[in-house]
Scaffold this active site. Structure first.
Site, PDB file in Angstrom:
ATOM      1  N   LYS A  16       4.002  -5.680  31.769  1.00  0.00           N
ATOM      2  CA  LYS A  16       3.212  -4.975  30.758  1.00  0.00           C
ATOM      3  C   LYS A  16       3.962  -3.726  30.329  1.00  0.00           C
ATOM      4  CE  LYS A  16       1.849  -1.364  33.501  1.00  0.00           C
ATOM      5  NZ  LYS A  16       2.267   0.048  33.297  1.00  0.00           N
ATOM      6  N   ASP A 141      -4.410  -1.278  37.727  1.00  0.00           N
ATOM      7  CA  ASP A 141      -3.858  -2.106  36.654  1.00  0.00           C
ATOM      8  C   ASP A 141      -4.162  -3.589  36.818  1.00  0.00           C
ATOM      9  OD1 ASP A 141      -2.782   0.154  35.529  1.00  0.00           O
ATOM     10  OD2 ASP A 141      -0.698  -0.316  36.014  1.00  0.00           O
TER      11      ASP A 141
END
Length: 289
Positions: A16, A141
């Site tokens: 990401k 996350d």
């Protein structure tokens, strides 16, 4: 009667980027309040799972400095076992591509892929909300990887609203250092008082206004990151991702990425990738936006 869980499954654990990262405050428990834009890349690690019927979780791949039982992959698998009472286990192998401490979410993505994969392999039928909640206990996350959509995030990064971002080519550079998130958040020079903005305002402002509040602190603490940002920003708009060592440039084409790669400092690692609004994990499972 449900058939016994069997078989094997291989799935991606994508990287990401934090296209924007603001730190808006610090909570009494020491965690920081954030506003960020998460987007996936079409590159990452790969995990291979084989079902066991004896409850044993065995990760064949060892990572330097991380004990087997401390690896987020193993912790995620055991959390899913404990939450559901399943008698199944798994043999797991990791093809590691993402740098550790790079700010690309590798460990969190590994944990999320483990939860999603074993939920399917063990035929548990746990819904996404519950899987995301399990993931949050492993790391802030993890939920965005479980849900698999590019997102605006607040809180400690767990309050997510899906968004559609541009999907350009990126060049990601790792200057050869590993950064612990805790070290960055404890840095005295870290900006912790950026005024909160709305998601609409952030998206309306566009990429020219996006920045990472951790960047100045990381550059001061880790000169190789500062060197990489200085060099790469001379080629294209550049930003730190997350609290890690990786920096990324937003590019106009794959050809531009190849051109910059050909001129890269030899001691750095780098790769090109395309931005994704649907996680490659979910694309591999046939999910839709």
């Amino acid at each position: 009667m449900t058939e016994p869980a069997t078989g094997e499954l291989s799935l991606p654990a994508p990287a990401k980027l934090n296209r924007l990262l603001h730190i808006t405050g610090r909570r009494p428990d020491g965690y920081h309040e954030l506003q960020t834009l998460f987007q996936f890349l079409d590159i990452g690690d790969t995990l291979h799972f084989r079902c066991r019927d004896d409850g044993i979780i065995r990760l064949a791949t060892r990572l330097h400095g991380i004990a087997h039982d401390d690896n987020l992959i193993v912790r995620a698998a055991r959390r899913l076992q404990q939450a559901t009472g399943t008698e199944y286990g798994a043999d797991i192998r990791l093809d590691k591509r993402l740098p550790m401490g790079g700010g690309l979410g590798g460990g969190s993505s590994n944990a999320a892929t483990t939860l999603v994969a074993l939920n399917r392999l063990w035929q548990l039928d746990i819904d996404e909300d519950r899987l995301a909640s399990m993931g949050l206990a492993l790391g802030a996350d993890v939920p965005v990887f479980v849900r698999g959509r590019a997102a605006w995030a607040e809180g400690i990064g767990e309050r997510l609203i899906p968004v559609t971002l541009d999907t350009p080519w990126f060049l990601v550079v790792h200057p050869g250092v590993s950064i612990a998130t805790a070290d960055v958040f404890q840095a005295p020079q870290l900006t912790r008082d950026t005024p909160p903005i709305s998601m609409a305002r952030a998206l309306q402002g566009g990429v020219s206004t996006w920045h990472n509040d951790c960047e100045a602190a990381v550059r001061a603490l880790y000169p190789p990151v500062d060197d990489a940002i200085r060099w790469l920003s001379g080629q294209a708009p550049t930003m730190l991702t997350g609290t890690g060592a990786c920096v990324f440039a937003r590019l106009t084409s794959e050809r531009q990425a190849d051109s910059i790669l050909s001129r890269l400092v030899s001691s750095w690692q780098a790769f090109k990738a395309r931005g994704c609004n649907l996680s490659p994990l979910h694309a591999a499972l046939g999910c839709r936006t």
